[in-house]
Design a protein around this motif. Structure first.
Motif, PDB file in Angstrom:
ATOM      1  N   LYS A 148       1.028  -1.462   0.571  1.00 57.53           N
ATOM      2  CA  LYS A 148       0.217   0.282  -0.203  1.00 57.53           C
ATOM      3  C   LYS A 148       0.826   0.696  -0.115  1.00 57.53           C
ATOM      4  O   LYS A 148       0.169   2.538  -0.251  1.00 57.53           O
ATOM      5  CB  LYS A 148      -1.199  -0.471   1.315  1.00 57.53           C
ATOM      6  N   ASP A 149       2.243   0.975   0.819  1.00 62.44           N
ATOM      7  CA  ASP A 149       3.008   2.466   0.416  1.00 62.44           C
ATOM      8  C   ASP A 149       4.481   2.569  -0.787  1.00 62.44           C
ATOM      9  O   ASP A 149       5.114   2.638  -1.054  1.00 62.44           O
ATOM     10  CB  ASP A 149       3.577   2.676   1.554  1.00 62.44           C
ATOM     11  N   GLY A 150       3.391   1.532  -1.976  1.00 62.58           N
ATOM     12  CA  GLY A 150       4.093   1.638  -3.013  1.00 62.58           C
ATOM     13  C   GLY A 150       5.698   0.357  -3.322  1.00 62.58           C
ATOM     14  O   GLY A 150       6.988   0.613  -3.292  1.00 62.58           O
ATOM     15  N   PHE A 151       5.738  -0.535  -2.214  1.00 61.14           N
ATOM     16  CA  PHE A 151       6.275  -1.094  -1.210  1.00 61.14           C
ATOM     17  C   PHE A 151       7.790   0.099  -1.074  1.00 61.14           C
ATOM     18  O   PHE A 151       9.058  -0.598  -1.104  1.00 61.14           O
ATOM     19  CB  PHE A 151       6.567  -2.218  -2.490  1.00 61.14           C
ATOM     20  N   LYS A 152       7.550   0.834  -0.148  1.00 60.56           N
ATOM     21  CA  LYS A 152       8.758   1.836   0.303  1.00 60.56           C
ATOM     22  C   LYS A 152       9.092   2.185   1.671  1.00 60.56           C
ATOM     23  O   LYS A 152       7.506   2.398   2.083  1.00 60.56           O
ATOM     24  CB  LYS A 152       8.826   3.064  -0.618  1.00 60.56           C
ATOM     25  N   LEU A 153       9.849   2.236   2.143  1.00 58.51           N
ATOM     26  CA  LEU A 153       9.718   2.809   2.820  1.00 58.51           C
ATOM     27  C   LEU A 153       9.498   3.957   3.980  1.00 58.51           C
ATOM     28  O   LEU A 153       9.809   5.329   3.415  1.00 58.51           O
ATOM     29  CB  LEU A 153      11.362   2.611   4.201  1.00 58.51           C
ATOM     30  N   ARG A 154       8.420   4.059   4.607  1.00 59.60           N
ATOM     31  CA  ARG A 154       8.077   5.395   5.609  1.00 59.60           C
ATOM     32  C   ARG A 154       8.710   5.494   6.289  1.00 59.60           C
ATOM     33  O   ARG A 154       9.530   4.919   7.157  1.00 59.60           O
ATOM     34  CB  ARG A 154       6.823   4.823   6.179  1.00 59.60           C
ATOM     35  N   PRO A 155       8.773   6.932   6.540  1.00 57.73           N
ATOM     36  CA  PRO A 155      10.265   8.203   7.381  1.00 57.73           C
ATOM     37  C   PRO A 155       9.902   7.097   9.177  1.00 57.73           C
ATOM     38  O   PRO A 155      10.580   6.787   9.495  1.00 57.73           O
ATOM     39  CB  PRO A 155       9.222   9.027   7.398  1.00 57.73           C
ATOM     40  N   GLU A 156       8.739   6.944   9.648  1.00 55.31           N
ATOM     41  CA  GLU A 156       7.977   6.785  10.941  1.00 55.31           C
ATOM     42  C   GLU A 156       8.524   5.139  10.727  1.00 55.31           C
ATOM     43  O   GLU A 156       8.729   4.968  11.944  1.00 55.31           O
ATOM     44  CB  GLU A 156       6.747   6.596  11.121  1.00 55.31           C
TER      45      GLU A 156
END
Length: 401
Positions: A148-156
């Motif tokens: 759901k986040d585009g397989f990317k690491l979110r800052p939090e």
């Protein structure tokens, strides 16, 4: 009798991608009709001018040892590339060259990790990252970039994963295995977190930099956050963009103290990269770059074909990646179903094994990349082959009950 295997090696798994490729090759040798979609290798050939540069180097007798981390001519070409394409200033003393991208990363970890040091590895990850950390004596800490986040690491998520033991963060954009690429804004968000934790170094693997599609604008973290330059290692190579996988040339730019340590590792392990390959890489970086646009367009067409056909497959959904030459489809809709031979699809590993048995299509299971239930397809092959492979995947999925 004591075990021959070292404790360090006992912590490590063999490369799943190499295993799938070898299995497909073996089945083909036995006469099976197998389509191998496991290898992360362009089907295009090395450009002719690059081949000629290698031939010329042989003819000139450029067949001797070079400096352990690359000859001055190649370091200069890499320095110029970083300035020209990424706006990064690295002197030749800040350039490290090794026999492929993998040794560059391994040298950095061996040079810097102590027992107990943690390396944050965003999943889905390239299969070799956690195992290289383990071999170097560190501890990989997996953090998941959700679909759901585009397989990317979110800052939090990054913030929550950092501890006093964190030594490195690995970033890979565009990603192997998902093709996900970070926007400038997304990198700025991660940089804000890293500013609060000055002990964390960043290893950014930019190997697929030139394979981004549509209007996506590629940036790398030291370019976006110049204040992180002194603790960033920018890793790249000629394997993917120049179709030079077998030539084995990877490189990096970074702070001189780190590069000096990496050179020390190389001097006692691989010595220098092959001299002929280095001369070929000089020509690749300094020579014409216009062929890339045509190849990029071909990869984009293949991506669109594969994403479209997979999204027409029962129980399968596939996100559209920004770059590289991989897709990472979900098989959540197939888990728990049964094959015609009575095998329950209880994991992506079982799915990949049964797909190979039933239809002769070799893919890599998602568990190898740290996120299930998915699988990876490399679309670095012709449209005809990809269409046939996707047709077989559709047939296999439709046969499950």
């Amino acid at each position: 009798m004591s075990s021959l295997q070292s404790a360090a090696l006992a912590r490590v798994k063999p490369s799943a991608t190499l295993a799938v490729t070898a299995q497909a090759r073996q089945l083909k040798a036995e006469g099976r009709d197998v389509i191998g979609l496991g290898a992360g290798e362009p089907d295009f050939d090395t450009p002719d001018n690059v081949k000629q540069a290698a031939i010329d180097a042989i003819s000139r007798g450029e067949t001797k040892y070079t400096d352990a981390d690359g000859m001055p001519q190649l370091q200069a070409a890499i320095s110029a590339k970083f300035k020209r394409e990424n706006g990064l200033d690295y002197s030749t003393a800040q350039i490290h060259v090794a026999p492929g991208g993998k040794p560059v990363i391994f040298n950095a970890f061996v040079a810097t990790l102590n027992p107990g040091d943690e390396v944050i590895v965003p999943a889905p990850y390239w299969v070799s990252y956690p195992d290289m950390v383990l071999l170097a004596g560190g501890e990989p800490v997996t953090v998941v970039g959700e679909e759901k986040d585009g397989f990317k690491l979110r800052p939090e998520v990054l913030e929550a994963a950092i501890t006093p033991k964190t030594k490195w963060l690995i970033l890979n954009s565009p990603s192997n295995p998902t093709g996900a690429a970070y926007t400038r804004a997304e990198l700025e968000g991660l940089a804000d977190v890293l500013r609060r934790h000055p002990q964390v170094w960043v290893l950014t693997d930019d190997m697929y930099e030139h394979l981004v599609y549509g209007d996506f604008e590629y940036t790398t973290i030291a370019q976006v956050a110049p204040d992180l330059y002194e603790r960033t290692l920018t890793v790249n190579g000629v394997s993917k963009a120049y179709a030079m996988t077998g030539w084995r040339i990877g490189y990096a730019g970074g702070p001189k103290p780190l590069i000096d340590l990496m050179r020390k590792v190389a001097s006692q392990t691989t010595s220098n990269p092959a001299s002929i390959s280095q001369w070929a890489a000089v020509e690749a970086l300094n020579g014409p770059q216009d062929f890339m646009a045509e190849r990029r367009a071909a990869f984009e067409k293949r991506r669109d074909l594969v994403v479209s056909m997979l999204n027409q497959t029962a129980g399968v959904t596939c996100a559209t990646p920004e770059g590289a030459f991989y897709v990472y489809p979900s098989i959540a809709g197939l888990i728990g179903k049964t094959t015609e031979t009575g095998v329950v699809i209880d994991s992506d590993g079982t799915f990949a094994a049964e797909l190979l048995n039933a239809e002769g299509v070799a893919v890599v299971q998602g568990e190898a990349f740290g996120l299930s239930p998915y699988f990876r397809i490399s679309y670095a092959t012709s449209e005809d082959v990809l269409e046939e492979a996707c047709t077989r995947i559709q047939r296999f999925a439709a046969s499950l009950r």
